[in-house]
Design an enzyme around this catalytic site. Structure first.
Site, PDB file in Angstrom:
ATOM      1  N   LYS A  78      31.647  17.378   7.519  1.00  0.00           N
ATOM      2  CA  LYS A  78      31.777  17.577   8.964  1.00  0.00           C
ATOM      3  C   LYS A  78      32.689  18.771   9.191  1.00  0.00           C
ATOM      4  O   LYS A  78      33.534  19.072   8.342  1.00  0.00           O
ATOM      5  CB  LYS A  78      32.426  16.329   9.598  1.00  0.00           C
ATOM      6  CG  LYS A  78      32.165  16.197  11.070  1.00  0.00           C
ATOM      7  CD  LYS A  78      30.881  15.449  11.335  1.00  0.00           C
ATOM      8  CE  LYS A  78      30.622  15.316  12.816  1.00  0.00           C
ATOM      9  NZ  LYS A  78      29.444  14.480  13.065  1.00  0.00           N
ATOM     10  N   GLY A 172      29.921   7.804  28.459  1.00  0.00           N
ATOM     11  CA  GLY A 172      29.481   9.134  28.028  1.00  0.00           C
ATOM     12  C   GLY A 172      27.976   9.242  28.138  1.00  0.00           C
ATOM     13  O   GLY A 172      27.247   8.653  27.336  1.00  0.00           O
ATOM     14  N   VAL A 173      27.510   9.965  29.160  1.00  0.00           N
ATOM     15  CA  VAL A 173      26.058  10.061  29.347  1.00  0.00           C
ATOM     16  C   VAL A 173      25.597  11.502  29.137  1.00  0.00           C
ATOM     17  O   VAL A 173      25.027  12.136  30.014  1.00  0.00           O
ATOM     18  CB  VAL A 173      25.595   9.478  30.704  1.00  0.00           C
ATOM     19  CG1 VAL A 173      25.649   7.961  30.653  1.00  0.00           C
ATOM     20  CG2 VAL A 173      26.427   9.997  31.868  1.00  0.00           C
ATOM     21  N   GLY A 174      25.898  12.014  27.946  1.00  0.00           N
ATOM     22  CA  GLY A 174      25.414  13.327  27.533  1.00  0.00           C
ATOM     23  C   GLY A 174      24.044  13.177  26.893  1.00  0.00           C
ATOM     24  O   GLY A 174      23.223  12.357  27.324  1.00  0.00           O
ATOM     25  N   HIS A 175      23.810  13.944  25.844  1.00  0.00           N
ATOM     26  CA  HIS A 175      22.490  13.945  25.205  1.00  0.00           C
ATOM     27  C   HIS A 175      22.046  12.534  24.794  1.00  0.00           C
ATOM     28  O   HIS A 175      20.937  12.115  25.076  1.00  0.00           O
ATOM     29  CB  HIS A 175      22.507  14.828  23.957  1.00  0.00           C
ATOM     30  CG  HIS A 175      22.640  16.276  24.273  1.00  0.00           C
ATOM     31  ND1 HIS A 175      23.856  16.923  24.329  1.00  0.00           N
ATOM     32  CD2 HIS A 175      21.708  17.203  24.572  1.00  0.00           C
ATOM     33  CE1 HIS A 175      23.657  18.190  24.641  1.00  0.00           C
ATOM     34  NE2 HIS A 175      22.370  18.383  24.802  1.00  0.00           N
ATOM     35  N   VAL A 176      22.916  11.815  24.106  1.00  0.00           N
ATOM     36  CA  VAL A 176      22.520  10.503  23.580  1.00  0.00           C
ATOM     37  C   VAL A 176      22.675   9.414  24.635  1.00  0.00           C
ATOM     38  O   VAL A 176      21.766   8.606  24.863  1.00  0.00           O
ATOM     39  CB  VAL A 176      23.352  10.139  22.321  1.00  0.00           C
ATOM     40  CG1 VAL A 176      22.911   8.796  21.761  1.00  0.00           C
ATOM     41  CG2 VAL A 176      23.229  11.223  21.262  1.00  0.00           C
TER      42      VAL A 176
HETATM   43  P1  NAI Z   1      27.391  15.172  24.483  1.00  0.00           P
HETATM   44  O1  NAI Z   1      28.476  16.192  24.387  1.00  0.00           O
HETATM   45  O2  NAI Z   1      26.024  15.594  24.890  1.00  0.00           O
HETATM   46  O3  NAI Z   1      27.821  13.987  25.476  1.00  0.00           O
HETATM   47  C1  NAI Z   1      29.086  13.420  25.483  1.00  0.00           C
HETATM   48  C2  NAI Z   1      29.350  12.982  26.903  1.00  0.00           C
HETATM   49  O4  NAI Z   1      30.562  12.234  26.913  1.00  0.00           O
HETATM   50  C3  NAI Z   1      29.544  14.143  27.876  1.00  0.00           C
HETATM   51  O5  NAI Z   1      28.727  13.931  29.020  1.00  0.00           O
HETATM   52  C4  NAI Z   1      31.031  14.101  28.216  1.00  0.00           C
HETATM   53  O6  NAI Z   1      31.312  14.556  29.526  1.00  0.00           O
HETATM   54  C5  NAI Z   1      31.327  12.627  28.048  1.00  0.00           C
HETATM   55  N1  NAI Z   1      32.716  12.266  27.787  1.00  0.00           N
HETATM   56  C6  NAI Z   1      33.610  12.886  26.988  1.00  0.00           C
HETATM   57  N2  NAI Z   1      34.776  12.220  26.993  1.00  0.00           N
HETATM   58  C7  NAI Z   1      34.599  11.157  27.801  1.00  0.00           C
HETATM   59  C8  NAI Z   1      35.429  10.089  28.204  1.00  0.00           C
HETATM   60  N3  NAI Z   1      36.688   9.991  27.784  1.00  0.00           N
HETATM   61  N4  NAI Z   1      34.909   9.157  29.054  1.00  0.00           N
HETATM   62  C9  NAI Z   1      33.631   9.252  29.484  1.00  0.00           C
HETATM   63  N5  NAI Z   1      32.806  10.249  29.138  1.00  0.00           N
HETATM   64  C10 NAI Z   1      33.277  11.182  28.299  1.00  0.00           C
HETATM   65  O7  NAI Z   1      27.381  14.454  23.061  1.00  0.00           O
HETATM   66  P2  NAI Z   1      26.186  13.639  22.418  1.00  0.00           P
HETATM   67  O8  NAI Z   1      25.390  14.538  21.571  1.00  0.00           O
HETATM   68  O9  NAI Z   1      25.523  12.804  23.431  1.00  0.00           O
HETATM   69  O10 NAI Z   1      26.997  12.685  21.410  1.00  0.00           O
HETATM   70  C11 NAI Z   1      27.732  11.572  21.896  1.00  0.00           C
HETATM   71  C12 NAI Z   1      28.498  10.958  20.750  1.00  0.00           C
HETATM   72  O11 NAI Z   1      27.579  10.548  19.743  1.00  0.00           O
HETATM   73  C13 NAI Z   1      29.479  11.912  20.048  1.00  0.00           C
HETATM   74  O12 NAI Z   1      30.602  11.187  19.638  1.00  0.00           O
HETATM   75  C14 NAI Z   1      28.706  12.383  18.840  1.00  0.00           C
HETATM   76  O13 NAI Z   1      29.557  12.730  17.765  1.00  0.00           O
HETATM   77  C15 NAI Z   1      27.914  11.141  18.501  1.00  0.00           C
HETATM   78  N6  NAI Z   1      26.683  11.418  17.770  1.00  0.00           N
HETATM   79  C16 NAI Z   1      25.731  12.250  18.328  1.00  0.00           C
HETATM   80  C17 NAI Z   1      24.571  12.506  17.629  1.00  0.00           C
HETATM   81  C18 NAI Z   1      23.472  13.332  18.233  1.00  0.00           C
HETATM   82  O14 NAI Z   1      22.356  13.351  17.679  1.00  0.00           O
HETATM   83  N7  NAI Z   1      23.717  14.018  19.337  1.00  0.00           N
HETATM   84  C19 NAI Z   1      24.333  11.955  16.280  1.00  0.00           C
HETATM   85  C20 NAI Z   1      25.358  11.029  15.844  1.00  0.00           C
HETATM   86  C21 NAI Z   1      26.499  10.814  16.564  1.00  0.00           C
END
Ligand code: NAI
Length: 342
Positions: A78, A172-176
């Site tokens: 990582k 956290g409602v980003g990509h995943v």
């Molecule tokens: P992302 O960056 O698209 O979404 C993260 C979301 O969490 C954002 O909308 C952000 O504003 C929000 N956020 C950050 N801190 C926060 C808090 N304290 N309270 C509420 N919301 C908060 O990231 P993604 O890609 O959706 O990944 C989410 C998690 O899953 C990360 O921890 C990542 O490491 C993990 N992950 C993601 C994978 C993937 O394929 N994208 C694969 C495996 C793990």
């Protein structure tokens, strides 16, 4: 050398510095017994360089276990790029990072993580790095794997995986997280969403018929299933003692402040699905792309995450917690590979 061994996590930790682009980064390669270390690049701010290095090492160790349990030919690694404000020249930063990755000659294969995109990977590849999935975002497969994990945990805890009326809280409602919230809503769950980007949470809630809760109230919101999809180390021991939920299953890597938090959750009879078991869908898809799998094979491999969750939750009775059960299974896989002739 017990003291140095306790400090020295993993095979290799590289501190990267490039003054022209302003890059400060850490690459942690935890274990390459099963293959090159595969793991995402996180762009985030840290209170100190040591905190960044520790995060990279912890996340790399989790990647070793994730890849091993998913049956993939990769080790764990990582990296983190330390953010200290607005980035004037993103391409220069990612290019500089790509050159550091290239120097590792394939030992580390970077992917997308919080704060980075497939475009960033393309820039790294142009700079000579071998990268994963520069063209496809693995998030939908990560979400599908977490859903399979959540359904398996529901069968274990509730006796069936009918989520109708169950309260599901997605942090956290980003990509995943957004894709997952949508899937839970489609299954009739009462979905609560929270994000530090309040507009994102509200917009999604309106779209899927969920309830938006302020980010700073999320962890006090009662739920049947808590789905952390934001940042690392969300659950520490004090929170584990008061968290009002029955199942914790999410995408966020390294979600427990430390391993002992799993014991607190188990004492409170809260089912904890280890993050590195639940969130393997993305790495499975990365390997599927590299290996030319067809859709059916990929779908089956992602669905198998649910079976693994069932195995881990069952084994938890013997090992004390699902976390110890999963760690032990992963270690066994790596140890067995280490004993094979090369
Ligand atoms: P992302 O960056 O698209 O979404 C993260 C979301 O969490 C954002 O909308 C952000 O504003 C929000 N956020 C950050 N801190 C926060 C808090 N304290 N309270 C509420 N919301 C908060 O990231 P993604 O890609 O959706 O990944 C989410 C998690 O899953 C990360 O921890 C990542 O490491 C993990 N992950 C993601 C994978 C993937 O394929 N994208 C694969 C495996 C793990």
């Amino acid at each position: 050398m017990p003291e140095i061994d306790a400090y020295w996590a993993g095979e290799q930790t590289v501190l990267c510095r490039d003054d022209r682009s302003g890059l400060r980064a850490v690459i942690a390669v935890d274990d390459t017994t099963l293959g090159p270390g595969l793991g995402g690049v996180r762009l985030a701010s840290y209170p100190s360089p040591q905190a960044a290095a520790t995060e990279a090492q912890r996340l790399a160790a989790a990647m070793t276990m994730k890849n091993a349990l998913a049956g993939l030919p990769y080790g764990g690694a990582k990296s983190v790029i330390i953010s200290s404000g607005p980035i004037p020249e993103r391409a220069a930063l990612m290019g500089a990072f790509g050159r550091f990755v290239a120097r590792l000659r394939g030992t580390y294969i970077p992917g997308v993580d919080m704060g980075t995109t497939t475009e960033d990977l393309t820039v790294m590849a142009t700079a000579g790095a071998t990268v994963s999935c520069a063209t496809t975002d693995p998030s939908p497969w990560t979400a599908a794997g977490v859903l399979a994990a959540a359904l398996a945990a529901a069968r274990h805890e509730f006796g069936d995986d009918d989520l109708t009326g169950r309260r599901v809280l997605v942090q956290g409602v980003g990509h995943v997280g957004a894709a997952l919230a949508r899937s839970f809503a489609d299954r009739g769950a009462r979905v609560y969403v929270a994000d530090i980007d309040a507009g994102r949470a509200v917009g999604l809630a309106q779209d899927i018929g969920a309830i938006a809760v302020p980010a700073d109230r999320a962890l006090a919101t009662p739920s049947d299933v808590f789905v952390p999809c934001a940042r690392a180390r969300v659950i520490d021991a004090p929170l584990a003692r008061r968290l009002d939920t029955r199942i914790v299953v999410g995408a966020a890597n390294d979600v427990l402040a430390d391993d002992s938090v799993a014991d607190v959750l188990a004492e409170r009879r809260i089912v904890y699905v280890p993050d590195f078991v639940a969130n393997a869908g993305g790495v499975v898809q990365i390997h599927a792309l590299a290996d030319g799998w067809d859709t059916a094979r990929l779908d089956n491999a992602v669905a198998a995450i649910g079976d693994r969750v069932t195995t881990v939750l069952t084994a938890a009775r013997r090992y004390g917690t699902p976390l110890r059960a999963a760690q032990e299974q992963a270690r066994r896989i790596v140890r067995a590979a280490a004993l094979l002739p090369v």
